[in-house]
Design an enzyme around this catalytic site. Structure first.
Site, PDB file in Angstrom:
ATOM      1  CB  SER A 167     154.397  36.188  69.678  1.00  0.00           C
ATOM      2  OG  SER A 167     154.243  36.786  71.494  1.00  0.00           O
ATOM      3  CG  ASP A 181     147.134  38.433  70.923  1.00  0.00           C
ATOM      4  OD1 ASP A 181     148.257  39.337  71.272  1.00  0.00           O
ATOM      5  OD2 ASP A 181     148.409  37.708  70.825  1.00  0.00           O
TER       6      ASP A 181
END
Length: 504
Positions: A433, A200
């Site tokens: 997400s 990420d």
């Protein structure tokens, strides 16, 4: 049910290839209708423009990879990173003819070359690499796009599980009840032996509700043109809070502060694959998956799609080369024992019936193009990756969530999820997400209880244990309607993940 491996057509240098499938009925071969070729997308390169490429060697070994690097040099480029485990070289060049020249110079050793972006390499060439071109001041990265998306002696510490005491804001975490994580925590909070890679934008290293569970020694920055950067602060977040929020969902510790993650006693590594402009280029993702395999991670979470293409098409030369390289990185990492969870995407798109794409390439102005089902959202549609759709508090499909029969594996909460934010803050975010890290957390709990299980066994168990959900309208009806039975449909896959069953 495992996803059917996608078919890859041979690439040509000029035009797309029409693909057809063959099925067998009563012992006779029947050709299925051919798929419409995807609209070509140019990955332009001009003399003097620094571009990034993947170069795929003909074999995954050190010798062939080294020969591919020599072809890169002979073509006027430089090698940024070699991955001999998968036969992939990350290269840069400022020559317009680089792709053709590499194939010519490496004709016995190189199978394909593909540009990884349609714009110049804003971060330049990593320090320490001698280049044949004149070093110039690199352009500034653009402002962070809204997309799907210091010296330290930090050490991860031990978390204590008492099985009873709730953290102060757990009562706001409806998502943990939906996946039965609160019940699973009565049995275990997970094992310190389990390591989850958070691929990420970085994790806040000093957030009091994360710090104890961050494994600094396994963290890395992959956004330096795809070369692993192990500097002490490289993996810190800069412009984005996304990774910090994702990390809290997975593994915020049970420490009497804030919230509790799905697997609050496991360790997490920050694997930074998002640059300061919000982009996740192929070389970053390849680095992340390879790092996860090399560091012995058990699970990775991937709440992104690989830029600049929302869908990478195997009938286009540059896109196919990238597809192959990322696929090899995922497969190698899986072979090392890493299981991967990934967000299905936030476009309300039916991934089982692809027709058009209006956002690719997203590092310049996207164009309207025709696509087909051999065009893949990566990494979520690659084999061995758990594709996760998003649900809301009423267990309906989130209106933004992608869907697709036999594409979605499972669903998990992703609408208005409370989690950690930088600067000791908390906040609500929505998206697939937020759904994918719920699944990564469940996989981490499962691995804690079954340390000998392989990735394929874990995925099979995750799917079979999921709570069946019958088709119902999405939260705000948008996109394709739900099709399929409760056992496996286009909205939920095989159901909403079940953390309690995962630890039994």
């Amino acid at each position: 049910m495992q996803k059917v491996p996608f078919r890859r057509a041979a690439a040509t240098a000029v035009c797309a290839v029409t693909m057809a499938a063959t099925t067998f009925i009563g012992g006779s071969a029947v050709a299925a209708p051919p798929q419409t070729p995807s609209t070509p997308i140019e990955f332009p390169a001009a003399d003097g423009q620094l571009m990034s490429y993947v170069v795929n060697a003909k074999a995954a070994n050190r010798g062939q990879t080294k020969q591919a690097s020599r072809a890169v040099q002979a073509a006027g480029g430089v090698t940024v990173q070699e991955w001999p485990e998968i036969g992939v070289v990350i290269a840069q060049s400022d020559r317009a003819s680089f792709r053709a020249d590499v194939l010519k110079q490496g004709k016995s050793h190189v199978v394909s070359v593909g540009a990884t972006r349609t714009i110049t390499v804003a971060e330049g060439t990593p320090a320490g690499i001698d280049t044949p071109w004149q070093t110039a001041q690199q352009p500034q990265l653009p402002q962070l796009r809204s997309k799907q998306l210091a010296n330290t002696d930090l050490l991860y510490g031990d978390a204590t599980f008492d099985g009873v005491t709730a953290d102060p804001r757990e009562n706001e975490q409806w998502d943990k009840a939906q996946i039965k994580a609160n019940q699973a925590h009565q049995m275990t909070d997970g094992s310190r032996d389990v390591l989850v890679g958070v691929l990420d934008s970085g994790i806040d290293p000093v957030h009091p509700d994360l710090q104890a569970n961050i494994d600094v020694t396994a963290s890395v920055n992959c956004t330096d043109a795809g070369r692993p950067d192990t500097s002490p602060t490289g993996w810190f977040p800069t412009t984005s809070s996304h990774g910090t929020h994702v990390a809290g969902i997975i593994g915020a510790p049970r420490n009497g502060i804030g919230i509790t993650g799905v697997a609050p006693n496991v360790r997490m590594a920050s694997v930074k694959v998002v640059n300061d402009a919000g982009s996740i280029y192929p070389e970053y993702a390849i680095c992340g998956f390879m790092w996860a395999g090399m560091k012995g991670m058990d699970v990775t979470n991937n709440s992104y799609y690989v830029d600049p293409m929302q869908f990478w098409c195997g009938d286009q030369p540059d896109q196919k080369a990238v597809l192959d390289a990322v696929e090899k990185a995922v497969a190698w990492s899986t072979k090392q024992g890493v299981v991967h969870a990934a967000a299905a995407g936030n476009a309300s798109y039916d991934l089982a019936n692809k027709t058009t794409d209006d956002v690719s390439p997203n590092d310049i102005s996207g164009t309207h193009r025709q696509i087909n089902n051999d065009c893949k959202d990566i990494p979520t549609e690659l084999d061995g990756v758990v594709t996760v759709a998003s649900t809301d508090q009423a267990a309906k499909l989130s209106s933004f969530s992608n869907r697709g029969l036999n594409v979605i594996d499972v669903a998990a909460p992703g609408s208005r999820i409370l989690s950690t934010l930088p600067d000791n803050k908390y906040g609500l975010l929505s998206g697939t997400s937020m759904a994918s890290p719920q699944v990564a957390g469940v996989l981490a709990l499962m691995k804690s209880e079954h340390p000998g299980w392989t990735p394929s066994k874990m995925i099979a168990a995750l799917r079979s244990q999921a709570q069946d959900q019958s088709c119902k309208p999405s939260a705000t009806p948008t996109g394709a309607e739900c099709v399929g039975p409760a056992a496996n449909n286009s909205y939920y896959g095989e159901g909403i993940v079940d953390a309690l069953r995962a630890v039994r």
